[in-house]
Enzyme design. Sequence first.
Site, PDB file in Angstrom:
ATOM      1  N   GLU A 199      42.106  68.215  57.703  1.00 14.17           N
ATOM      2  CA  GLU A 199      42.200  67.883  59.282  1.00 14.17           C
ATOM      3  C   GLU A 199      41.255  68.543  59.894  1.00 14.17           C
ATOM      4  OE1 GLU A 199      46.239  68.771  60.264  1.00 14.17           O
ATOM      5  OE2 GLU A 199      47.079  67.070  59.201  1.00 14.17           O
ATOM      6  N   LYS A 331      55.659  60.237  63.730  1.00 18.37           N
ATOM      7  CA  LYS A 331      54.627  59.718  62.954  1.00 18.37           C
ATOM      8  C   LYS A 331      55.048  58.281  62.680  1.00 18.37           C
ATOM      9  CE  LYS A 331      52.955  63.916  60.383  1.00 18.37           C
ATOM     10  NZ  LYS A 331      53.544  64.694  59.232  1.00 18.37           N
TER      11      LYS A 331
HETATM   12  P1  PGA Z   1      50.291  64.914  56.254  1.00 18.47           P
HETATM   13  O1  PGA Z   1      50.480  66.410  56.619  1.00 18.47           O
HETATM   14  O2  PGA Z   1      49.816  63.964  57.276  1.00 18.47           O
HETATM   15  O3  PGA Z   1      49.472  65.381  55.146  1.00 18.47           O
HETATM   16  O4  PGA Z   1      51.796  64.552  55.705  1.00 18.47           O
HETATM   17  C1  PGA Z   1      50.800  66.635  58.076  1.00 18.47           C
HETATM   18  C2  PGA Z   1      51.973  67.502  58.515  1.00 18.47           C
HETATM   19  O5  PGA Z   1      52.654  67.851  57.518  1.00 18.47           O
HETATM   20  O6  PGA Z   1      52.292  67.487  59.656  1.00 18.47           O
HETATM   21 ZN    ZN Z   2      54.215  68.836  59.071  1.00 18.20          ZN
END
Ligand code: PGA
Ligand code: ZN
Length: 412
Positions: A199, A331
Amino acid sequence: MARITSIRGRLLYNSRGNKTIEIDVISDNTHLGRICAPSGASVGKHEAISFPENKPEKSLEILRENEKKFVGLDPSNLKLIHETLRTIDSTGNYSKIGGSIAFAITIASIDSAAKSVGVPLFRLLSNDSDLRFPFPLGNILGGGAHAGPGTPDIQEILVCANGSKTIREAIEVNFAVHKELGKILAKREPSFTNGRGDEGGWAPRLKNDEALEMCASACEQLGFTLGKEVSLGVDFASSTQWNEKKKKYVYERAGFENTPEEQIEFAANIIKKYKLAYAEDAVHEEAFDEMAILAEKFPNVLITGDDLLVTNTEILKRAARVKACNAAILKVNQAGSLYDALEFAKEATKNNIKIITSHRSGESVDSHISHIGIATKSKMLKIGVVGGERIAKLNELLRIAEHGLIRGMAEI
Ligand code: PGA
Ligand code: ZN
């Protein structure tokens, strides 16, 4: 009213170079809505399946067989698009067609609808006259599932300029802290390669506590007081450490293990010592009661569920009953469709649980989530600090600011 005239899917790649799908929804043969699906590395047990049998090709094949079902629909009618999807896949976790298709069809439809009426996407999702900018929350140092051996076990140390008065200032402060941290790391460790995790956060060879110290120093050296102009956050992503057999959190890289009680202490000490504004998944994804202890202890910190809730409305209701958290990660692809995710946001708001709209570690350069974060009245937008696919979302916030339709920063 616009009508969907065609839908087309294609195989593309995400920021990790892994296969994903992109969908075009075209309305009135003119208005193109387009989005590419992201994917996670630290995936919650109960989230939507990205692709059936892990094969994006299979998702695209099912879409091709069913695309006619969407033709003629109003692209702004999310409920209808969602229900049409559900006639193809009625499984709880989209295991038949894949959550990525649900994500992409619903967002591309609304994108196409927004273009057909010439308004920004957030406006089509919300009529609220008091929309605000969520504070960007970005990864400055990464470990765990997002970076290699030698990095901290803790997945993400994040920064949020929660004292900023404008979106530009909030973004620029995050850049400054990320840069300052890079300088500190290079000074302290001559062998530091400037390596970064998935990220965009730095990925140094450090233990958890050393990493937190350096992040705190970066803020302080810039003249900020932690917890005032700038705050740190942590995504513990504790399910990665949780060992169900041992019933312990195993911190392999740092070389220690925590019982569930010790884990609460461990997280509480970090929250206090570094005056965190934000603590995500401080315990594993099934530990609702332990999360509730932290939420009670720290009412002014965003005690946030990500893997704990997986953007699932039923799980959120359960969490709300036991007061497991005061904030929830949203998400869209964990839920599946944008309709599912907006239902989740409604339920969170009803229960006074603050929303943090978030990217995934495997992303595209699309920026629709910046609009979704605004429309859901998210307090923070977890979208990283650097890297093209993260910057795309930050830059979109600055474009949105030009419209003059947003009334300043969110109240956290
Ligand atoms: P991921 O992680 O997109 O790899 O699931 C991001 C998070 O855990 O917030
Ligand atoms: Zn997370």
